[in-house]
Design a protein around this motif. Structure first.
Motif, PDB file in Angstrom:
ATOM      1  N   ALA A 193       0.833  -1.205   0.000  1.00  0.00           N
ATOM      2  CA  ALA A 193       0.000   0.000   0.000  1.00  0.00           C
ATOM      3  C   ALA A 193       0.869   1.258   0.000  1.00  0.00           C
ATOM      4  N   MET A 194       1.968   1.210   0.733  1.00  0.00           N
ATOM      5  CA  MET A 194       2.887   2.353   0.787  1.00  0.00           C
ATOM      6  C   MET A 194       3.423   2.647  -0.611  1.00  0.00           C
ATOM      7  N   ARG A 195       3.795   1.602  -1.317  1.00  0.00           N
ATOM      8  CA  ARG A 195       4.322   1.788  -2.670  1.00  0.00           C
ATOM      9  C   ARG A 195       3.247   2.357  -3.599  1.00  0.00           C
ATOM     10  N   LEU A 196       2.018   1.893  -3.436  1.00  0.00           N
ATOM     11  CA  LEU A 196       0.915   2.407  -4.257  1.00  0.00           C
ATOM     12  C   LEU A 196       0.689   3.899  -3.971  1.00  0.00           C
ATOM     13  N   LEU A 197       0.788   4.295  -2.718  1.00  0.00           N
ATOM     14  CA  LEU A 197       0.623   5.710  -2.367  1.00  0.00           C
ATOM     15  C   LEU A 197       1.745   6.556  -2.982  1.00  0.00           C
ATOM     16  N   TRP A 198       2.963   6.058  -2.932  1.00  0.00           N
ATOM     17  CA  TRP A 198       4.081   6.809  -3.512  1.00  0.00           C
ATOM     18  C   TRP A 198       3.885   6.974  -5.023  1.00  0.00           C
TER      19      TRP A 198
ATOM     20  N   ARG B   6       1.927  10.319  -5.539  1.00  0.00           N
ATOM     21  CA  ARG B   6       3.185  11.085  -5.583  1.00  0.00           C
ATOM     22  C   ARG B   6       3.447  11.752  -4.233  1.00  0.00           C
ATOM     23  N   LEU B   7       3.177  11.000  -3.168  1.00  0.00           N
ATOM     24  CA  LEU B   7       3.423  11.485  -1.824  1.00  0.00           C
ATOM     25  C   LEU B   7       4.395  10.551  -1.117  1.00  0.00           C
ATOM     26  N   VAL B   8       5.329  11.126  -0.377  1.00  0.00           N
ATOM     27  CA  VAL B   8       6.195  10.356   0.501  1.00  0.00           C
ATOM     28  C   VAL B   8       5.442  10.147   1.812  1.00  0.00           C
ATOM     29  N   VAL B   9       5.064   8.912   2.086  1.00  0.00           N
ATOM     30  CA  VAL B   9       4.405   8.600   3.361  1.00  0.00           C
ATOM     31  C   VAL B   9       5.182   7.494   4.049  1.00  0.00           C
ATOM     32  N   GLU B  10       5.148   7.485   5.370  1.00  0.00           N
ATOM     33  CA  GLU B  10       5.856   6.459   6.119  1.00  0.00           C
ATOM     34  C   GLU B  10       4.963   5.228   6.271  1.00  0.00           C
ATOM     35  N   PRO B  11       5.560   4.093   6.659  1.00  0.00           N
ATOM     36  CA  PRO B  11       4.769   2.852   6.714  1.00  0.00           C
ATOM     37  C   PRO B  11       3.481   2.985   7.521  1.00  0.00           C
ATOM     38  N   SER B  12       3.536   3.621   8.697  1.00  0.00           N
ATOM     39  CA  SER B  12       2.325   3.729   9.525  1.00  0.00           C
ATOM     40  C   SER B  12       1.154   4.307   8.736  1.00  0.00           C
ATOM     41  N   SER B  13       1.452   5.274   7.859  1.00  0.00           N
ATOM     42  CA  SER B  13       0.406   5.935   7.072  1.00  0.00           C
ATOM     43  C   SER B  13      -0.271   4.999   6.097  1.00  0.00           C
ATOM     44  N   ALA B  14       0.489   4.009   5.634  1.00  0.00           N
ATOM     45  CA  ALA B  14      -0.029   3.139   4.577  1.00  0.00           C
ATOM     46  C   ALA B  14      -0.958   2.064   5.103  1.00  0.00           C
ATOM     47  N   THR B  15      -1.010   1.892   6.430  1.00  0.00           N
ATOM     48  CA  THR B  15      -1.889   0.865   6.998  1.00  0.00           C
ATOM     49  C   THR B  15      -3.350   1.108   6.611  1.00  0.00           C
TER      50      THR B  15
ATOM     51  N   ARG C 225       8.145  15.988   1.598  1.00  0.00           N
ATOM     52  CA  ARG C 225       7.431  14.701   1.586  1.00  0.00           C
ATOM     53  C   ARG C 225       6.620  14.559   0.296  1.00  0.00           C
ATOM     54  N   LEU C 226       7.235  14.983  -0.814  1.00  0.00           N
ATOM     55  CA  LEU C 226       6.613  14.852  -2.122  1.00  0.00           C
ATOM     56  C   LEU C 226       7.504  14.013  -3.024  1.00  0.00           C
ATOM     57  N   VAL C 227       6.875  13.131  -3.799  1.00  0.00           N
ATOM     58  CA  VAL C 227       7.585  12.406  -4.844  1.00  0.00           C
ATOM     59  C   VAL C 227       7.617  13.301  -6.084  1.00  0.00           C
ATOM     60  N   VAL C 228       8.794  13.767  -6.445  1.00  0.00           N
ATOM     61  CA  VAL C 228       8.937  14.567  -7.667  1.00  0.00           C
ATOM     62  C   VAL C 228       9.995  13.921  -8.555  1.00  0.00           C
ATOM     63  N   GLU C 229       9.842  14.091  -9.865  1.00  0.00           N
ATOM     64  CA  GLU C 229      10.798  13.522 -10.800  1.00  0.00           C
ATOM     65  C   GLU C 229      11.975  14.480 -10.973  1.00  0.00           C
ATOM     66  N   PRO C 230      13.088  13.994 -11.543  1.00  0.00           N
ATOM     67  CA  PRO C 230      14.276  14.844 -11.638  1.00  0.00           C
ATOM     68  C   PRO C 230      14.009  16.205 -12.282  1.00  0.00           C
ATOM     69  N   SER C 231      13.241  16.245 -13.380  1.00  0.00           N
ATOM     70  CA  SER C 231      12.998  17.527 -14.059  1.00  0.00           C
ATOM     71  C   SER C 231      12.472  18.581 -13.090  1.00  0.00           C
ATOM     72  N   SER C 232      11.617  18.145 -12.157  1.00  0.00           N
ATOM     73  CA  SER C 232      11.009  19.066 -11.196  1.00  0.00           C
ATOM     74  C   SER C 232      12.025  19.677 -10.253  1.00  0.00           C
ATOM     75  N   ALA C 233      13.094  18.922  -9.989  1.00  0.00           N
ATOM     76  CA  ALA C 233      14.052  19.355  -8.975  1.00  0.00           C
ATOM     77  C   ALA C 233      15.035  20.389  -9.520  1.00  0.00           C
TER      78      ALA C 233
END
Lengths: 315, 315
Positions: free
Chosen positions: A264-269, A273-282, B273-281
């Protein structure tokens, strides 16, 4: 301050924290909706100051203190996000913060606590060691203890995210949140049922830290408890006042495996396009594991935080 | 449709895309402000539908078509984000989409195009091969070409993010955006100077794809061009109408290295805490590389997209 807050306390907290906390955005994904079979709105507390919902409770506690108490500072014990939040909150008032951190805490979180200007006190990774060290700091400094979850000011602060969410998405019929110590869970429960007693509420625990599930089954808080989960934010025994709120409001608490959480964490990322920690993905793991409970529903979920070690991702 | 849009076209585009596009949030970080020495507001187009700003231009183009043209579909050539955006945009109107994809495109982006229901046509990774294949699809299907950047409808759509940004943050004095083909850059330039001709505008290019910097120095568009950068969204020669807009509005375009971009990308992941691609950075890399230009300023930057391969992170 270990009693549960009233709904008015949550409303007051919302006003108290407004100058300091971010009104976090919500996001949505057609792909995740299709996977869940319902409509899912994500409340992005990973975009809160400090990268976790914890800032809400901490800054509410800090600004609830009298001037006399405030100038002696605040102290807490925390595996990371609450410690960082309290350090940042103390800084908004210009007062000292002491944070007791157990060995084994995520390095990124400890670095953030130090960067926020707090004094860090190390201890063994047990509840007893944490509390003993915090009591010692309290005794020597006169600082006020701001417990990470068994504190009415903290619970009220965490609950403030619910009115924000429901104001933007008044059609939600179900809310999900992870359950660790229960500060978020109890605060959200009181806020949600204060606004709409008909809202369906679900807590989520890792299988390796399912003390609340077992406590609700037993009718009383079980302990002791040896957590075994990668969800570092959820390795805590639910607090006594927190448990009472969840029981009184008949919150359903469900279990997910760490493997489900990682997926689920990978699906959220990738999808949000959000960085979330494992607890968030539960919470997303629970939506996908129990489709009979969530298909066709309009569900709000709390993404609790985004503090991860980018060099140690779990996939 | 290769002329530049007028400011009215951007206003009309904003109304046209409103039912489909996300009004993306902005975020902010005290840590990044301290590093830059100014105030930086990030416009989160990685949270746009499809995970990139490209959906704005694509959906504006799709809904600009007459019914007769629309039912024959749309075609484009794209290394990824525009192709995905056009596929998703076509679906909002229930019309066919054809996407010409060069070999070597990021797998996650190609998968997303297929998942959105478009027909994918593979070609060699050169501008000539892309355009030849797109012309062939156009000839056989009657589909309308929606060029990824040298298209007034696309530029107008991309420009719609600027009024959104300035409405929330009216005090900004400087805007930064990456420059690839220049659809975003030209659209944002026209929108920004349509609202406030005094806004300072900066484009950013990777050192290995600095055709716009060199073209502005030469006074005319240079070509041919062999890009060498990990920023897969910026490997494109700036379009002719796009270049003209940037030159006419005296946009400053600056270079950053891929190493600077990778460091900035990591900072965005950990602090926002955002997933961004290289171009964005690239935009944050530029803020950190040229402090004399940005310290003390109130800067808005566009985070263009968040489609990355989570198994191949560049650190």
């Amino acid at each position: 301050m270990s009693e549960a807050p009233r709904f008015d306390d949550i409303r007051n907290a919302a006003a108290r924290i407004a100058p300091y906390a971010v009104v976090t955005p919500t996001v949505h994904s057609d792909v995740i909706d299709a996977r869940v079979g319902g409509t899912v709105v994500f409340k992005c507390e990973n975009l809160q100051r400090g990268g976790a919902f914890k800032f809400r409770g901490a800054v509410n506690a800090v600004w609830s203190l009298s001037d006399d108490d405030a100038h002696r500072g605040v102290v807490t014990h925390s595996s990371g996000n609450h410690g960082n939040a309290l350090a940042m909150a103390a800084r908004t008032r210009g007062i000292p913060a002491h944070v007791v951190v157990p060995e084994g805490a995520v390095k990124a979180k400890v670095d953030a606590i130090l960067a926020a200007g707090a004094t860090v006190h190390r201890c063994a990774p047990t509840p007893a060691a944490r509390e003993a060290m915090a009591a010692q700091v309290q005794a020597t400094t006169g600082a006020t203890l701001v417990h990470p979850y068994a504190d009415a000011r903290v619970m009220a602060g965490q609950g403030t995210l619910v009115p924000e969410l429901l104001r933007c998405h008044p059609g939600l019929d179900t809310l999900l949140f992870p359950v660790g110590g229960g500060g978020l869970a109890a605060g959200c429960t009181l806020a949600a049922h204060g606004i709409d007693p008909g809202l369906r509420l679900f807590g989520v625990e890792p299988e390796g830290a399912d003390d609340t599930v077992r406590s609700l089954e037993a009718g009383a808080r079980v302990e002791p408890f040896a957590p075994d989960t990668l969800c570092d934010g959820l390795r805590t025994l639910v607090g006594a006042p927190n448990f009472q709120v969840l029981r009184d409001h008949a919150v359903h608490v469900v279990r997910v495996s760490d493997a489900e959480t990682i997926a689920a964490m990978r699906l959220l990322w990738s999808e949000l396009r959000l960085v979330v920690e494992p607890s968030s993905a539960t919470v997303l793991a629970a939506l996908l594991r129990y489709p009979d409970r969530f298909a066709g529903r309009r569900v709000g979920v709390v993404l609790t935080g985004g503090n991860v070690d980018l060099d140690a991702l779990p996939w």
